[in-house]
Design a protein around this motif. Structure first.
Motif, PDB file in Angstrom:
ATOM      1  N   MET A 122       0.642  -1.014  -0.648  1.00  0.00           N
ATOM      2  CA  MET A 122      -0.333   0.653  -0.384  1.00  0.00           C
ATOM      3  C   MET A 122       0.844   1.743  -0.487  1.00  0.00           C
ATOM      4  O   MET A 122       1.357   2.148  -0.891  1.00  0.00           O
ATOM      5  CB  MET A 122      -1.039  -0.197   1.011  1.00  0.00           C
ATOM      6  CG  MET A 122      -1.638   1.380   0.644  1.00  0.00           C
ATOM      7  SD  MET A 122      -2.603   0.913   2.801  1.00  0.00           S
ATOM      8  CE  MET A 122      -4.011   0.394   1.934  1.00  0.00           C
ATOM      9  N   ARG A 123       1.965   1.058   0.688  1.00  0.00           N
ATOM     10  CA  ARG A 123       2.772   2.332   0.841  1.00  0.00           C
ATOM     11  C   ARG A 123       3.223   2.171  -0.673  1.00  0.00           C
ATOM     12  O   ARG A 123       3.600   3.651  -0.993  1.00  0.00           O
ATOM     13  CB  ARG A 123       4.199   2.066   1.479  1.00  0.00           C
ATOM     14  CG  ARG A 123       2.981   1.973   3.348  1.00  0.00           C
ATOM     15  CD  ARG A 123       3.973   2.395   4.353  1.00  0.00           C
ATOM     16  NE  ARG A 123       4.894   3.479   4.574  1.00  0.00           N
ATOM     17  CZ  ARG A 123       5.939   3.581   4.562  1.00  0.00           C
ATOM     18  NH1 ARG A 123       6.689   3.390   5.363  1.00  0.00           N
ATOM     19  NH2 ARG A 123       6.989   5.388   4.638  1.00  0.00           N
ATOM     20  N   LYS A 124       3.587   1.167  -1.612  1.00  0.00           N
ATOM     21  CA  LYS A 124       4.643   1.334  -2.755  1.00  0.00           C
ATOM     22  C   LYS A 124       3.634   2.615  -3.365  1.00  0.00           C
ATOM     23  O   LYS A 124       3.667   2.936  -4.391  1.00  0.00           O
ATOM     24  CB  LYS A 124       4.277  -0.130  -3.338  1.00  0.00           C
ATOM     25  CG  LYS A 124       5.340   0.338  -4.314  1.00  0.00           C
ATOM     26  CD  LYS A 124       5.959  -1.083  -4.598  1.00  0.00           C
ATOM     27  CE  LYS A 124       6.359  -0.681  -6.003  1.00  0.00           C
ATOM     28  NZ  LYS A 124       7.293  -2.486  -6.147  1.00  0.00           N
ATOM     29  N   ARG A 125       2.082   1.838  -3.433  1.00  0.00           N
ATOM     30  CA  ARG A 125       0.875   2.914  -4.177  1.00  0.00           C
ATOM     31  C   ARG A 125       0.482   4.142  -3.659  1.00  0.00           C
ATOM     32  O   ARG A 125       0.234   4.234  -4.565  1.00  0.00           O
ATOM     33  CB  ARG A 125      -0.091   1.941  -4.680  1.00  0.00           C
ATOM     34  CG  ARG A 125      -0.610   0.567  -4.562  1.00  0.00           C
ATOM     35  CD  ARG A 125      -1.251  -0.142  -5.032  1.00  0.00           C
ATOM     36  NE  ARG A 125      -2.916   0.242  -3.752  1.00  0.00           N
ATOM     37  CZ  ARG A 125      -3.005  -0.994  -2.737  1.00  0.00           C
ATOM     38  NH1 ARG A 125      -1.863  -2.138  -2.853  1.00  0.00           N
ATOM     39  NH2 ARG A 125      -3.207  -0.917  -1.573  1.00  0.00           N
ATOM     40  N   VAL A 126       0.686   3.874  -2.643  1.00  0.00           N
ATOM     41  CA  VAL A 126       0.943   5.300  -1.839  1.00  0.00           C
ATOM     42  C   VAL A 126       2.346   5.792  -1.175  1.00  0.00           C
ATOM     43  O   VAL A 126       1.774   5.874   0.214  1.00  0.00           O
ATOM     44  CB  VAL A 126      -0.708   5.579  -1.718  1.00  0.00           C
ATOM     45  CG1 VAL A 126      -1.299   6.717  -0.657  1.00  0.00           C
ATOM     46  CG2 VAL A 126      -1.723   5.006  -1.359  1.00  0.00           C
ATOM     47  N   PRO A 127       2.287   6.792  -1.932  1.00  0.00           N
ATOM     48  CA  PRO A 127       3.905   6.666  -1.412  1.00  0.00           C
ATOM     49  C   PRO A 127       4.107   8.329  -0.422  1.00  0.00           C
ATOM     50  O   PRO A 127       4.889   7.718   0.701  1.00  0.00           O
ATOM     51  CB  PRO A 127       4.967   7.613  -2.769  1.00  0.00           C
ATOM     52  CG  PRO A 127       3.753   7.525  -3.782  1.00  0.00           C
ATOM     53  CD  PRO A 127       2.183   6.679  -3.574  1.00  0.00           C
ATOM     54  N   ASP A 128       2.797   8.565   0.107  1.00  0.00           N
ATOM     55  CA  ASP A 128       2.799   9.477   1.506  1.00  0.00           C
ATOM     56  C   ASP A 128       2.137   9.590   2.460  1.00  0.00           C
ATOM     57  O   ASP A 128       2.048  10.109   3.503  1.00  0.00           O
ATOM     58  CB  ASP A 128       2.411  11.210   0.600  1.00  0.00           C
ATOM     59  CG  ASP A 128       0.594  10.757   0.590  1.00  0.00           C
ATOM     60  OD1 ASP A 128       0.162   9.603   0.001  1.00  0.00           O
ATOM     61  OD2 ASP A 128       0.444  11.866  -0.068  1.00  0.00           O
ATOM     62  N   LEU A 129       2.009   7.796   2.574  1.00  0.00           N
ATOM     63  CA  LEU A 129       1.567   7.056   3.384  1.00  0.00           C
ATOM     64  C   LEU A 129       2.742   7.251   4.258  1.00  0.00           C
ATOM     65  O   LEU A 129       3.895   7.154   4.600  1.00  0.00           O
ATOM     66  CB  LEU A 129       0.821   5.559   2.821  1.00  0.00           C
ATOM     67  CG  LEU A 129      -0.337   5.814   2.961  1.00  0.00           C
ATOM     68  CD1 LEU A 129      -0.987   4.311   2.543  1.00  0.00           C
ATOM     69  CD2 LEU A 129      -1.887   6.627   3.915  1.00  0.00           C
ATOM     70  N   PRO A 130       2.026   7.190   5.523  1.00  0.00           N
ATOM     71  CA  PRO A 130       3.176   7.603   7.352  1.00  0.00           C
ATOM     72  C   PRO A 130       2.864   5.798   6.973  1.00  0.00           C
ATOM     73  O   PRO A 130       2.546   4.805   6.881  1.00  0.00           O
ATOM     74  CB  PRO A 130       2.878   8.253   8.105  1.00  0.00           C
ATOM     75  CG  PRO A 130       0.878   7.722   7.701  1.00  0.00           C
ATOM     76  CD  PRO A 130       0.390   7.670   6.437  1.00  0.00           C
ATOM     77  N   ALA A 131       4.192   5.453   7.511  1.00  0.00           N
ATOM     78  CA  ALA A 131       4.787   4.279   8.334  1.00  0.00           C
ATOM     79  C   ALA A 131       4.150   3.304   9.107  1.00  0.00           C
ATOM     80  O   ALA A 131       3.928   2.850   9.260  1.00  0.00           O
ATOM     81  CB  ALA A 131       6.143   4.141   9.026  1.00  0.00           C
ATOM     82  N   VAL A 168     -14.096   0.889  -1.955  1.00  0.00           N
ATOM     83  CA  VAL A 168     -13.457   1.888  -2.382  1.00  0.00           C
ATOM     84  C   VAL A 168     -12.179   1.041  -1.585  1.00  0.00           C
ATOM     85  O   VAL A 168     -10.647   2.106  -1.501  1.00  0.00           O
ATOM     86  CB  VAL A 168     -13.491   2.440  -1.707  1.00  0.00           C
ATOM     87  CG1 VAL A 168     -15.052   3.258  -2.439  1.00  0.00           C
ATOM     88  CG2 VAL A 168     -14.417   2.392  -0.301  1.00  0.00           C
ATOM     89  N   SER A 169     -11.854   0.234  -0.778  1.00  0.00           N
ATOM     90  CA  SER A 169     -10.994  -0.239  -0.136  1.00  0.00           C
ATOM     91  C   SER A 169      -9.903  -1.063  -0.603  1.00  0.00           C
ATOM     92  O   SER A 169     -10.190  -1.832  -1.611  1.00  0.00           O
ATOM     93  CB  SER A 169     -11.268  -0.860   1.368  1.00  0.00           C
ATOM     94  OG  SER A 169     -11.759  -2.394   1.153  1.00  0.00           O
ATOM     95  N   SER A 170      -8.520  -1.688  -0.026  1.00  0.00           N
ATOM     96  CA  SER A 170      -8.082  -2.623   0.042  1.00  0.00           C
ATOM     97  C   SER A 170      -8.144  -3.346  -0.149  1.00  0.00           C
ATOM     98  O   SER A 170      -6.640  -4.191  -0.111  1.00  0.00           O
ATOM     99  CB  SER A 170      -6.525  -2.140  -0.013  1.00  0.00           C
ATOM    100  OG  SER A 170      -5.716  -0.918  -0.377  1.00  0.00           O
ATOM    101  N   GLY A 171      -9.274  -3.933   0.288  1.00  0.00           N
ATOM    102  CA  GLY A 171      -9.577  -5.382   0.825  1.00  0.00           C
ATOM    103  C   GLY A 171     -10.400  -5.451   1.930  1.00  0.00           C
ATOM    104  O   GLY A 171     -11.263  -6.428   2.303  1.00  0.00           O
ATOM    105  N   CYS A 172     -10.125  -4.493   2.765  1.00  0.00           N
ATOM    106  CA  CYS A 172     -11.003  -4.678   3.987  1.00  0.00           C
ATOM    107  C   CYS A 172     -12.201  -3.642   4.115  1.00  0.00           C
ATOM    108  O   CYS A 172     -11.971  -3.425   3.592  1.00  0.00           O
ATOM    109  CB  CYS A 172      -9.936  -3.705   4.976  1.00  0.00           C
ATOM    110  SG  CYS A 172      -8.917  -4.242   5.546  1.00  0.00           S
ATOM    111  N   ILE A 173     -12.959  -5.117   4.885  1.00  0.00           N
ATOM    112  CA  ILE A 173     -14.372  -3.864   4.958  1.00  0.00           C
ATOM    113  C   ILE A 173     -15.238  -3.287   6.006  1.00  0.00           C
ATOM    114  O   ILE A 173     -14.187  -3.611   7.084  1.00  0.00           O
ATOM    115  CB  ILE A 173     -14.779  -5.287   5.939  1.00  0.00           C
ATOM    116  CG1 ILE A 173     -15.144  -7.103   4.334  1.00  0.00           C
ATOM    117  CG2 ILE A 173     -16.505  -5.360   5.650  1.00  0.00           C
ATOM    118  CD1 ILE A 173     -15.022  -6.401   3.069  1.00  0.00           C
ATOM    119  N   ARG A 174     -15.709  -2.088   5.809  1.00  0.00           N
ATOM    120  CA  ARG A 174     -15.397  -0.558   6.240  1.00  0.00           C
ATOM    121  C   ARG A 174     -16.370  -1.036   6.768  1.00  0.00           C
ATOM    122  O   ARG A 174     -17.687  -0.441   6.050  1.00  0.00           O
ATOM    123  CB  ARG A 174     -14.902   0.040   5.809  1.00  0.00           C
ATOM    124  CG  ARG A 174     -15.604   0.671   4.569  1.00  0.00           C
ATOM    125  CD  ARG A 174     -14.449   1.713   4.229  1.00  0.00           C
ATOM    126  NE  ARG A 174     -13.291   1.547   3.687  1.00  0.00           N
ATOM    127  CZ  ARG A 174     -12.701   3.163   3.106  1.00  0.00           C
ATOM    128  NH1 ARG A 174     -13.407   4.184   2.820  1.00  0.00           N
ATOM    129  NH2 ARG A 174     -11.519   2.963   3.052  1.00  0.00           N
TER     130      ARG A 174
END
Length: 197
Positions: A122-131, A168-174
């Motif tokens: 996910m961080r690779k897809r969205v580089p400005d995400l925090p660690a 909308v998610s990366s696989g999680c259920i919200r």
């Protein structure tokens, strides 16, 4: 000279006030629907009204034991199986194209206001995400999280109720924070989770 001192004092007062307020107003909220960071005021405006899909008790004919969670991703609904042919139905947001999955697992952990460590992909897809993001209202996992087996996925809350009913998610259920808090109180660690397409 006195006037210059007065203007300088006022300017310093304004700068001091801004430096105290700035960290609070600078906090931004990650919107996974658009993969952008937003101002909290924009999120608060959209949050009015809660989930577009009302939580309700419905007839349910699935062959599952009470306490089982069944997620119908094509319906964008989560069913918590109850006694006597009933289920509590919640609206959910599910994985977008390329991130949908199916399977049977168990709830292995529950957390209130969980912290979030975005996975490397996910961080690779969205580089400005925090660690790492500490738990709280701006955290994408929302008020509660139920961890699904050994997967990277969770059933979790969101401060983006407009995404309920969407893929909308990366696989999680919200769920909305209100709905996930309700579900959290009803579900035990070890409960079966069935995710279906």
């Amino acid at each position: 000279m006195t006037r210059l001192r007065s203007v300088t004092a006022v300017a310093l007062s304004i700068l001091l006030a801004l430096s105290i307020v700035a960290p609070v107003s600078a906090a931004r909220v990650y919107n996974s629907f658009t993969n952008t960071w937003e101002e909290p005021s924009a999120v608060a405006t959209r949050n009015k009204g809660g989930s577009p899909i009302r939580r309700e008790t419905v007839d349910y004919s699935g062959n599952y034991r009470p306490g089982t969670i069944v997620i119908e991703t094509s319906e964008r609904r989560l069913y918590l199986v109850l006694e006597d042919g009933k289920a509590l139905r919640y609206g959910v947001g599910v994985g977008r194209d390329g991130f949908r999955w199916a399977g049977t697992h168990r709830i292995t952990r529950k957390a209130e206001w969980p912290g979030w460590t975005p996975p490397p992909a996910m961080r690779k897809r969205v580089p400005d995400l925090p660690a790492y993001m500490p738990g709280g209202p701006a955290n994408p996992l929302g008020a509660r999280a139920l961890y699904i087996g050994s997967t990277l996925y969770r059933i979790h809350g969101t401060s983006e109720p407009w995404t309920i009913g969407q893929a909308v998610s990366s696989g999680c259920i919200r769920l909305t924070n209100d709905d996930v808090t309700d579900l959290y109180e009803r579900v035990r660690v070890g409960a079966t989770v069935v995710v279906k397409h």
